[in-house]
Design a protein around this motif. Structure first.
Motif, PDB file in Angstrom:
ATOM      1  N   GLU A  40      30.012  39.257  24.887  1.00 38.66           N
ATOM      2  CA  GLU A  40      28.949  39.473  25.876  1.00 38.66           C
ATOM      3  C   GLU A  40      29.495  40.237  27.066  1.00 38.66           C
ATOM      4  N   PHE A  41      28.564  40.808  27.841  1.00 37.99           N
ATOM      5  CA  PHE A  41      29.001  41.432  29.086  1.00 37.99           C
ATOM      6  C   PHE A  41      29.350  40.347  30.083  1.00 37.99           C
ATOM      7  N   ARG A  42      30.259  40.703  30.977  1.00 40.39           N
ATOM      8  CA  ARG A  42      30.689  39.780  32.003  1.00 40.39           C
ATOM      9  C   ARG A  42      30.070  40.158  33.329  1.00 40.39           C
ATOM     10  N   LYS A  44      28.670  41.496  36.446  1.00 42.15           N
ATOM     11  CA  LYS A  44      27.663  42.539  36.715  1.00 42.15           C
ATOM     12  C   LYS A  44      27.901  43.784  35.860  1.00 42.15           C
ATOM     13  N   GLN A  45      28.664  43.657  34.823  1.00 38.65           N
ATOM     14  CA  GLN A  45      28.953  44.831  33.987  1.00 38.65           C
ATOM     15  C   GLN A  45      27.670  45.505  33.504  1.00 38.65           C
ATOM     16  N   LEU A  46      26.788  44.684  32.950  1.00 39.62           N
ATOM     17  CA  LEU A  46      25.584  45.253  32.342  1.00 39.62           C
ATOM     18  C   LEU A  46      24.750  45.998  33.388  1.00 39.62           C
ATOM     19  N   MET A  62      34.130  44.307  41.904  1.00 38.89           N
ATOM     20  CA  MET A  62      34.397  43.203  40.976  1.00 38.89           C
ATOM     21  C   MET A  62      35.816  42.733  41.201  1.00 38.89           C
ATOM     22  N   PRO A  63      36.062  41.459  40.972  1.00 38.73           N
ATOM     23  CA  PRO A  63      37.436  40.990  41.204  1.00 38.73           C
ATOM     24  C   PRO A  63      38.437  41.631  40.246  1.00 38.73           C
ATOM     25  N   THR A  64      39.693  41.526  40.591  1.00 38.95           N
ATOM     26  CA  THR A  64      40.741  42.052  39.707  1.00 38.95           C
ATOM     27  C   THR A  64      40.595  41.392  38.335  1.00 38.95           C
ATOM     28  N   GLY A  65      40.710  42.181  37.328  1.00 41.47           N
ATOM     29  CA  GLY A  65      40.581  41.658  35.968  1.00 41.47           C
ATOM     30  C   GLY A  65      39.141  41.346  35.588  1.00 41.47           C
ATOM     31  N   GLY A  66      38.193  41.747  36.448  1.00 43.14           N
ATOM     32  CA  GLY A  66      36.775  41.423  36.186  1.00 43.14           C
ATOM     33  C   GLY A  66      36.174  42.248  35.070  1.00 43.14           C
ATOM     34  N   GLY A  67      36.817  43.332  34.709  1.00 44.22           N
ATOM     35  CA  GLY A  67      36.298  44.171  33.620  1.00 44.22           C
ATOM     36  C   GLY A  67      35.583  45.412  34.146  1.00 44.22           C
ATOM     37  N   LYS A  68      36.126  45.994  35.191  1.00 45.88           N
ATOM     38  CA  LYS A  68      35.472  47.185  35.772  1.00 45.88           C
ATOM     39  C   LYS A  68      35.510  48.367  34.796  1.00 45.88           C
ATOM     40  N   SER A  69      36.611  48.476  34.062  1.00 47.92           N
ATOM     41  CA  SER A  69      36.731  49.650  33.174  1.00 47.92           C
ATOM     42  C   SER A  69      35.562  49.750  32.195  1.00 47.92           C
ATOM     43  N   MET A  70      35.092  48.589  31.784  1.00 44.44           N
ATOM     44  CA  MET A  70      34.004  48.585  30.809  1.00 44.44           C
ATOM     45  C   MET A  70      32.757  49.278  31.362  1.00 44.44           C
ATOM     46  N   CYS A  71      32.610  49.274  32.684  1.00 40.39           N
ATOM     47  CA  CYS A  71      31.419  49.853  33.306  1.00 40.39           C
ATOM     48  C   CYS A  71      31.345  51.360  33.103  1.00 40.39           C
ATOM     49  N   ASP A 167      37.848  55.084  39.929  1.00 40.32           N
ATOM     50  CA  ASP A 167      38.502  53.772  39.867  1.00 40.32           C
ATOM     51  C   ASP A 167      39.334  53.574  41.130  1.00 40.32           C
ATOM     52  N   GLU A 168      39.554  52.339  41.475  1.00 44.31           N
ATOM     53  CA  GLU A 168      40.325  51.991  42.689  1.00 44.31           C
ATOM     54  C   GLU A 168      39.781  52.790  43.873  1.00 44.31           C
ATOM     55  N   ALA A 169      38.453  52.758  44.012  1.00 42.50           N
ATOM     56  CA  ALA A 169      37.793  53.633  44.991  1.00 42.50           C
ATOM     57  C   ALA A 169      38.166  53.320  46.432  1.00 42.50           C
ATOM     58  N   THR A 202      35.921  49.115  42.647  1.00 41.42           N
ATOM     59  CA  THR A 202      37.050  48.564  43.385  1.00 41.42           C
ATOM     60  C   THR A 202      37.043  47.035  43.315  1.00 41.42           C
ATOM     61  N   ALA A 203      38.227  46.487  43.568  1.00 45.78           N
ATOM     62  CA  ALA A 203      38.318  45.022  43.596  1.00 45.78           C
ATOM     63  C   ALA A 203      38.625  44.528  44.995  1.00 45.78           C
ATOM     64  N   THR A 204      38.996  45.439  45.864  1.00 46.66           N
ATOM     65  CA  THR A 204      39.535  44.956  47.133  1.00 46.66           C
ATOM     66  C   THR A 204      38.876  45.606  48.329  1.00 46.66           C
ATOM     67  N   GLN A 336      49.210  44.472  32.479  1.00 45.41           N
ATOM     68  CA  GLN A 336      49.409  43.294  31.630  1.00 45.41           C
ATOM     69  C   GLN A 336      48.310  42.266  31.898  1.00 45.41           C
ATOM     70  N   ASP A 337      47.639  41.827  30.845  1.00 41.75           N
ATOM     71  CA  ASP A 337      46.517  40.903  31.038  1.00 41.75           C
ATOM     72  C   ASP A 337      46.909  39.437  31.058  1.00 41.75           C
ATOM     73  N   ASP A 338      48.038  39.115  30.393  1.00 42.10           N
ATOM     74  CA  ASP A 338      48.336  37.695  30.235  1.00 42.10           C
ATOM     75  C   ASP A 338      49.436  37.204  31.178  1.00 42.10           C
ATOM     76  N   GLY A 359      46.102  38.541  42.095  1.00 38.12           N
ATOM     77  CA  GLY A 359      45.079  38.766  41.070  1.00 38.12           C
ATOM     78  C   GLY A 359      45.628  39.358  39.789  1.00 38.12           C
ATOM     79  N   ARG A 360      46.903  39.760  39.804  1.00 40.44           N
ATOM     80  CA  ARG A 360      47.517  40.232  38.565  1.00 40.44           C
ATOM     81  C   ARG A 360      47.677  39.083  37.587  1.00 40.44           C
ATOM     82  N   ALA A 361      47.567  37.864  38.104  1.00 41.11           N
ATOM     83  CA  ALA A 361      47.639  36.697  37.204  1.00 41.11           C
ATOM     84  C   ALA A 361      46.284  36.498  36.536  1.00 41.11           C
TER      85      ALA A 361
HETATM   86  N1  ATP Z   1      32.775  41.560  28.688  1.00 42.29           N
HETATM   87  C1  ATP Z   1      34.031  41.233  28.517  1.00 42.29           C
HETATM   88  N2  ATP Z   1      34.358  40.154  27.797  1.00 42.29           N
HETATM   89  C2  ATP Z   1      35.650  39.781  27.615  1.00 42.29           C
HETATM   90  N3  ATP Z   1      36.686  40.462  28.099  1.00 42.29           N
HETATM   91  C3  ATP Z   1      36.425  41.561  28.833  1.00 42.29           C
HETATM   92  C4  ATP Z   1      35.100  42.004  29.070  1.00 42.29           C
HETATM   93  N4  ATP Z   1      35.161  43.115  29.823  1.00 42.29           N
HETATM   94  C5  ATP Z   1      36.459  43.368  30.036  1.00 42.29           C
HETATM   95  N5  ATP Z   1      37.223  42.437  29.455  1.00 42.29           N
HETATM   96  C6  ATP Z   1      38.689  42.337  29.450  1.00 42.29           C
HETATM   97  O1  ATP Z   1      39.115  41.968  30.760  1.00 42.29           O
HETATM   98  C7  ATP Z   1      40.393  42.514  31.021  1.00 42.29           C
HETATM   99  C8  ATP Z   1      40.393  43.213  32.362  1.00 42.29           C
HETATM  100  O2  ATP Z   1      39.576  44.337  32.315  1.00 42.29           O
HETATM  101  P1  ATP Z   1      39.784  45.587  33.284  1.00 42.29           P
HETATM  102  O3  ATP Z   1      41.130  46.147  33.146  1.00 42.29           O
HETATM  103  O4  ATP Z   1      38.654  46.509  33.067  1.00 42.29           O
HETATM  104  O5  ATP Z   1      39.666  44.863  34.683  1.00 42.29           O
HETATM  105  P2  ATP Z   1      39.538  45.522  36.109  1.00 42.29           P
HETATM  106  O6  ATP Z   1      38.331  44.939  36.755  1.00 42.29           O
HETATM  107  O7  ATP Z   1      39.597  46.988  35.996  1.00 42.29           O
HETATM  108  O8  ATP Z   1      40.802  44.914  36.834  1.00 42.29           O
HETATM  109  P3  ATP Z   1      41.746  45.592  37.938  1.00 42.29           P
HETATM  110  O9  ATP Z   1      41.079  45.442  39.257  1.00 42.29           O
HETATM  111  O10 ATP Z   1      42.953  44.732  37.862  1.00 42.29           O
HETATM  112  O11 ATP Z   1      41.961  47.009  37.535  1.00 42.29           O
HETATM  113  C9  ATP Z   1      40.683  43.459  29.869  1.00 42.29           C
HETATM  114  O12 ATP Z   1      41.558  42.806  28.995  1.00 42.29           O
HETATM  115  C10 ATP Z   1      39.352  43.670  29.213  1.00 42.29           C
HETATM  116  O13 ATP Z   1      39.469  43.922  27.838  1.00 42.29           O
END
Ligand code: ATP
Ligand code: MG
Length: 733
Positions: A40-42, A44-46, A62-71, A167-169, A202-204, A336-338, A359-361
């Motif tokens: 599913e989308f996380r 506000k991605q959709l 969106m917060p760090t790791g929030g999934g901005k790239s997907m947008c 990105d990183e606007a 941006t996240a910050t 690194q995601d993990d 937020g890298r964690a």
């Molecule tokens: N809808 C989703 N469901 C599950 N995982 C997702 C979803 N969207 C993104 N992710 C995963 O979340 C992780 C972080 O995504 P992404 O790198 O886009 O974050 P980010 O918001 O750009 O973070 P940063 O601010 O650190 O750059 C990635 O592993 C990505 O695959």
């Protein structure tokens, strides 16, 4: 894994037609599952995706790791044409492009690091009637070039530009913590490509930065999407250096008890990275230092090893910005995601930086941890850096003054995070303008989970500060120090000898280097009475022995070289200390001269890394250590088996309890680290005539400090007198 395109992607036709194409949620979720394997989308991605697909500008927080790239990655899949992604770092571009290619998605990046063959291939594709590329990553610098702009204009006029994602606007804003001048050039994009949606991510961004980003990019009626900054999967914790017996050991233990997990430790200085990394490695943690002082090859191999889990922990300098190739650490580490644990060995400069770094964690949303080691000395160091950064640039410029005031205000939030007893999470969120109930934390910070322990710690810290201040043991103050002047901070980076002010010891930041250079130029010679005493005593000892060193005549052009005569006198000094230890303990069963040689060698081995001052300090620390070490510690360190260990034990039972070996080792390190960044005073001094010259006994400074704490109530007067006497004696000598 190559995938065949989904039918949704194949729609062609005019630009208008494509924009009108329905992209219902269901179809977009299908793309998400098909290409990325997410259910599913996380957050506000959709909404962001739907906005840009409908042609609307969007600002997405969106917060760090929030999934901005997907947008921007999903829109690239949703229709043909090219999504242009502006990214501040080549390493990030590379990483994303590789990941996309692995998923069978046509993505490329253009950068100066590529071969002309690779670049030509990309340009050929862009020039072809039907480019296969879906995502093209570029740096802001490339956008600013006339050649690339004209290429982009051609793509646009052929109706092939789908979206511009930035990105990183926050890098566009001078108010942000990562301002990057080349991002300013992006402001022309809105006018150049009318009708093409711009997505800023941006996240910050604090509110001021958000507005600045929107204005600077000229976004038109953007959909502003703000997600909560809350990172529920991160547990926040502060540990207090000033009441910890041994910070290195604590950190080491923390990593060990966290299991074999991926971690980052941020330090302010390169030397601290090297030192801490060496300590952790010696204590069984798989780790490596990572900073701009390493050559490119080593740096990328450290990063590779960490990413491929060959190395568990990376000890990195804090990135102060992302200019040029410096200051990139923080963003590079975001690949690194993990990451399960992020530790700050020094207090960060602002809540924004802290949020970004911690937020890298847990970017994969799994439970993770942020641990900040707070020390008041660190706080003062940072305040000095921030204040000095102001005077460096322009003391007359109002805007620069404002900027510096802002830096100090930002930093105050960080100090309050550490020194306050309330919920850490709430403090983070409030600093970004989010009002949340404390219940949101759900006991996922130390202040909520262990409130009485945190309160006790803070009380102890306060008492320690108060005691130190009373007796002039330190400059530590718990209150805000708005009126502090440079003189108060003179203990940082020994300011008496600018030649020794090493840039190697500071973080990657251009600003930091400037600050330290500035410090080197400063002549903060005045002592502020009691407040300088501790520092003075420590250095008095070093200077005394340095003035005795017979290398005065050594070649001045090689200030760092250690003459054989100096080594000999150090051996003698260690031999004397060993003799004294022998008198204190039962006979050691070791040959004193060879034991002294071994100890001196240990000091010398480290010298190559950090210079002569480090060697002096090593020897002095070892002598101090010898004054408290027991026979087992001694024989362990010199590596000679001791037949009388059991006899020692009974004797030791009668002795006052010595410090543990670890503690002492760490004290050695702490002192060395300090000394390593301190230029030394005059090299001149009398030459030792004979290596058998009698040298006075040296008290263990750390031991003295520790014991003093325990006895302060009954003994404070006596100790002050003792200190005065010691100071006098040292001066006389
Ligand atoms: N809808 C989703 N469901 C599950 N995982 C997702 C979803 N969207 C993104 N992710 C995963 O979340 C992780 C972080 O995504 P992404 O790198 O886009 O974050 P980010 O918001 O750009 O973070 P940063 O601010 O650190 O750059 C990635 O592993 C990505 O695959
Ligand atoms: Mg990102």
């Amino acid at each position: 894994m190559k995938k065949s395109p989904l039918p949704l992607q194949s729609a062609g036709g005019s630009d208008k037609k494509r924009r009108q194409q329905p992209h219902g949620k269901e179809a977009l979720v299908k793309l998400l599952r098909w290409h990325f394997g997410h259910a599913e989308f996380r957050g506000k991605q959709l909404e962001a995706i739907e906005a840009v697909l409908s042609g609307r500008d969007c600002f997405c927080l969106m917060p760090t790791g929030g999934g901005k790239s997907m947008c921007y990655q999903i829109p690239a899949m949703a229709r043909p044409g090219i999504v242009l992604v502006v990214c501040p770092l080549i390493a990030l571009m590379e990483n994303q492009v590789t990941a996309l290619k692995e998923k069978g998605i046509a993505a490329e990046y253009l950068s100066s690091t590529q071969t002309s063959h690779a670049k030509n291939k990309i340009h050929e594709d862009l020039d072809s009637g039907k480019p296969t590329l879906r995502l093209l990553y570029v740096t802001p610098e490339l956008i600013a070039t006339a050649g690339f702009m004209s290429k982009l204009t051609k793509i646009y006029s052929r109706g092939l530009l789908n979206l511009v994602a930035i990105d990183e606007a926050h890098c566009i804003s001078t108010w942000g913590h990562d301002f990057r001048p080349s991002y300013r050039k992006l402001s022309s994009l809105r006018n150049h490509f009318p009708g093409i949606p711009i997505l800023a991510l941006t996240a910050t961004a604090v509110p001021k930065v958000q507005n600045d980003v929107i204005e600077s990019l000229g976004l038109q009626r953007p959909l502003v999407l703000k997600s909560s900054f809350n990172r529920p999967n991160i547990y926040y914790e502060v540990r207090y250096k000033d009441i910890l017996n041994d910070v290195y050991a604590d950190l080491c233990n923390l990593l060990k008890t966290s299991g074999n997990v991926c971690g980052i430790i941020y330090c302010l200085e390169r030397s601290a990275c090297d030192d801490l990394s060496a300590y952790l490695s010696n204590n069984g943690i798989s780790c490596a230092a990572y900073h701009a002082g390493l050559n490119d090859k080593l740096r990328s191999s450290v990063l590779d090893d960490w990413i491929s889990s060959k190395t568990q922990v990376v000890v990195a300098t804090v990135a102060f910005g992302c200019r040029g190739t410096c200051g990139v650490t923080e963003l590079v580490l975001s690949v690194q995601d993990d990451v399960r644990i992020v530790c700050h060995y020094n207090i960060p400069k602002s809540m924004e930086s802290f949020y970004q770094e911690s937020g890298r964690a847990g970017r994969d949303q799994l439970p993770s941890r942020s641990v900040l080691y707070y020390g008041v000395d660190d706080r003062r160091k940072m305040e000095f850096i921030l204040r000095n950064a102001k005077s460096k640039k322009s003391q007359t410029s109002n805007s620069q003054d404002q900027l510096s005031k802002k830096s100090l205000d930002d930093f105050t939030q960080m100090v309050e995070y550490c020194e306050g007893s309330g919920c850490r999470r709430k403090k983070i969120l409030e600093s970004f303008g989010e009002q949340v109930p404390a219940s949101l934390c759900n006991e996922s910070c130390d202040a909520c989970k262990h409130p009485s322990l945190v309160a006790r710690n803070l009380e102890e810290v306060t008492n320690t500060y108060a005691t130190r201040q009373r007796y002039g043991f330190s400059h530590i103050m718990i209150s805000r120090s708005e009126n502090m002047n440079c003189q108060d901070l003179s203990e940082f980076w020994n300011r008496e000898d600018e030649a020794s002010c090493s840039e190697e010891d500071v973080s990657d930041s251009d600003d930091d280097n400037d600050v330290v250079r500035g410090l080197g130029r400063s002549k903060f010679q005045k002592k502020s009475g009691l407040n300088e005493r501790i520092d003075f005593l420590q250095r008095a000892e070093e200077n005394y022995y340095r003035s005795k060193a017979p290398d005065k005549q050594a070649n001045k052009s090689d200030k760092n070289a250690i003459a054989d005569a100096l080594r000999e006198s150090s051996k003698q000094r260690l031999c004397d200390a060993l003799k004294q230890a022998q008198q204190r303990l039962v006979p050691l069963g070791v040959e004193l001269k060879s034991a002294a040689s071994i100890l001196e060698n240990q000091c010398y081995e480290k010298y190559g890394k950090s210079g002569k001052s480090f060697y002096y300090s090593q020897v002095a620390s070892t002598v101090r250590w010898l004054s408290t070490a027991d026979s087992t510690e001694l024989t362990n360190r010199v590596g000679i088996s001791n037949p009388s260990t059991s006899a020692d034990k009974s004797k030791q039972a009668e002795q006052p309890s010595p410090s543990s070996p670890d503690r002492e080792q760490v004290n050695v390190k702490d002192e060395d680290r300090d000394t390593a960044i301190k230029p030394q005073a005059s090299e001149a001094g009398p030459v030792i005539e004979s290596s058998s010259a009698q040298l006075p006994p040296i008290p263990s400074f750390s031991d003295f400090m520790n014991r003093r704490r325990g006895r302060e109530k009954s003994n404070d007067k006596t100790q002050r007198i003792a200190m005065k006497n010691f100071e006098k004696k040292t001066r006389l000598k």
